[in-house]
Design an enzyme around this catalytic site. Structure first.
Site, mmCIF file in Angstrom:
data_model
loop_
_atom_site.group_PDB
_atom_site.id
_atom_site.type_symbol
_atom_site.label_atom_id
_atom_site.label_comp_id
_atom_site.label_asym_id
_atom_site.label_seq_id
_atom_site.Cartn_x
_atom_site.Cartn_y
_atom_site.Cartn_z
ATOM 1 N N LYS A 25 51.375 37.173 53.568
ATOM 2 C CA LYS A 25 51.467 37.535 54.990
ATOM 3 C C LYS A 25 51.051 36.285 55.767
ATOM 4 C CE LYS A 25 52.080 40.581 58.264
ATOM 5 N NZ LYS A 25 53.409 41.113 58.607
ATOM 6 N N TYR B 277 39.458 42.646 47.278
ATOM 7 C CA TYR B 277 38.741 43.456 46.295
ATOM 8 C C TYR B 277 37.316 42.950 46.065
ATOM 9 C CZ TYR B 277 42.538 46.386 44.479
ATOM 10 O OH TYR B 277 43.517 47.333 44.324
ATOM 11 N N ASP C 262 52.849 49.434 42.265
ATOM 12 C CA ASP C 262 53.054 50.886 42.264
ATOM 13 C C ASP C 262 54.408 51.207 42.873
ATOM 14 O OD1 ASP C 262 50.471 51.382 41.247
ATOM 15 O OD2 ASP C 262 50.243 53.156 42.526
HETATM 16 C C1 IPM Z 1 45.143 49.302 39.279
HETATM 17 C C2 IPM Z 1 44.261 50.350 39.878
HETATM 18 C C3 IPM Z 1 42.917 49.726 40.186
HETATM 19 C C4 IPM Z 1 43.140 48.645 41.229
HETATM 20 C C5 IPM Z 1 41.829 50.730 40.654
HETATM 21 C C6 IPM Z 1 41.641 51.843 39.665
HETATM 22 C C7 IPM Z 1 40.531 50.028 40.954
HETATM 23 O O1 IPM Z 1 44.837 50.937 40.991
HETATM 24 O O2 IPM Z 1 44.802 48.771 38.206
HETATM 25 O O3 IPM Z 1 46.180 49.009 39.856
HETATM 26 O O4 IPM Z 1 43.189 48.939 42.434
HETATM 27 O O5 IPM Z 1 43.257 47.487 40.838
HETATM 28 MN MN MN Z 2 46.837 50.231 41.423
#
Ligand code: IPM
Ligand code: MN
Length: 371
Positions: free
Chosen positions: A189, A142, A249
């Site tokens: 990984k 990131y 997620d």
């Molecule tokens: C999360 C979201 C964020 C991330 C996005 C909106 C930048 O998906 O908080 O999980 O990828 O961290």
């Molecule tokens: Mn996310």
């Protein structure tokens, strides 16, 4: 207690679910005699629209000078479909995480008995699942250098970690495990990535300071499978920024809806509480978004400030809403309850739990007088 809270509702369904979260906090304040002072500020697409900046200086300054941040959602399809956009709403959140030093993102995953049928996973697999994802939030791909060439035919995102970044979140993860089932699973990984090998080395060393906690390792591809095939095995799942984003997620499938998933982002000085579902623009202003993730983020906020009884009360109110099926359509097809009604039910329950009304299983479809 007196807490000053920056409220960053953001985009999409952010404002409507955060409104319900504020109602729950307000109710807690009334019942337990705390003062929560809210101050709103802009972030994300709405901030770009109004100021040209996804994280205006004023917003950052407010967050730096409050006890906590309550965050809604960020993003707009307009930017998703435009790969050339230089300024993106998400940059606001990423910058905020960095500036506030929020290095640990904590995402509890739980199977609610009443909602097992809402999950596509079999009941036998789900039953008893209860784990927490500890996602590193300030490093990795990131935040590494990003480049593209002039022709737009090449791009690169660097994944970097240093020992200190890994150390900070690892201690939090092990401390959390000590208060639970005493197991940490590091997901990486390491068969391919140098950063993962560094994670293994650092985490293995730190584990020696926590002899009561068992550490095991899982490759991320295998973990993706295990999370939905055998989720009960996890207690604390520790991982890097990108893997944590994806796996949390995926793990939301366990609880039946991503609309239930809350998170806390913690740093040494600051903290931010946020539902993980994102902006869900299609649902904006339709009174169908599930406010529970935002409300459970409030429970995490209260817990963080040592208000454990208050936090439990919020969780109890949410569970009550689920048990009595005062839930939005993501949890019950054809539900007649919307974002506002679920929020009202929860804040009313917090304020009036002792009422006869709540003592009976009274809140059935068609019988409700208060929602
Ligand atoms: C999360 C979201 C964020 C991330 C996005 C909106 C930048 O998906 O908080 O999980 O990828 O961290
Ligand atoms: Mn996310």
């Amino acid at each position: 207690m007196n807490l000053k809270i920056a409220v960053l509702s953001g985009d999409g369904i952010g404002p409507e679910v955060i409104l319900q979260a504020k109602k729950a906090l307000y109710a807690i304040g009334v019942v337990y005699d705390h003062e929560f002072v809210f101050e709103d500020a802009l972030i994300g697409a709405i901030a770009i629209e109004k100021t040209g900046n996804p994280l205006p200086e004023q917003t950052l300054n407010l967050c730096l000078n409050t006890h906590a941040v309550l965050f809604g959602a960020i993003g707009d399809p307009m930017y998703d479909n435009d790969p050339t956009a230089k300024i993106r709403p998400e940059l606001g959140l990423l910058k905020l995480r960095k500036e506030l030093g929020l290095f640990a993102n904590i995402r509890p995953i739980k199977a609610y008995p009443k909602l097992m049928d809402s999950s596509p996973i079999k009941k036998e697999v789900l039953q008893g699942t209860d784990f927490i994802v500890y996602r590193e939030l300030n490093g990795g791909m990131y935040f590494g250098d990003k480049t593209t060439n002039e022709e737009g035919t090449y791009a690169s995102d660097l994944c970097e970690y240093n020992e200190e970044e890994i150390t900070k979140i690892t201690h939090l993860a092990f401390k959390a495990a000590q208060g639970r089932r005493k197991k940490v699973t590091l997901v990486d990984k390491a068969n391919v990535l140098e950063t993962s090998r560094l994670w293994r080395k650092v985490v293995t060393n730190i584990a020696k300071e926590y002899p009561d906690v068992t550490l095991n390792f899982l490759y991320v591809d295998n973990a993706a499978m295990q999370i939905i095939s055998n989720p009960r095995q996890f207690d604390i799942l520790l991982t890097d920024n990108l893997f944590g984003d994806i796996l949390s997620d995926e793990a939301s499938v366990i609880s039946g809806s991503i609309g239930l998933m809350a998170s806390a982002s913690l740093g040494e000085k600051h903290s931010l509480f946020e539902p993980i579902h994102g902006c869900y623009t299609e649902a904006k202003d339709k009174n169908i978004a599930n406010p529970i993730a935002a409300i459970l983020s409030v429970a995490l906020l209260l817990e963080h400030f040592g208000l454990t009884t208050e936090s439990k009360k919020v969780i109890k109110a949410v569970e009550r809403a689920i048990i009595t099926q005062v839930v939005t359509v993501d949890l019950k097809v054809n539900s007649q309850f919307g974002t506002n009604e679920v929020g009202d039910f929860i804040s009313n329950y917090i304020m009036n739990e002792g009422d006869l009304y709540f003592k009976k299983d009274f809140v059935q479809i068609g019988q409700s007088t208060i929602v």
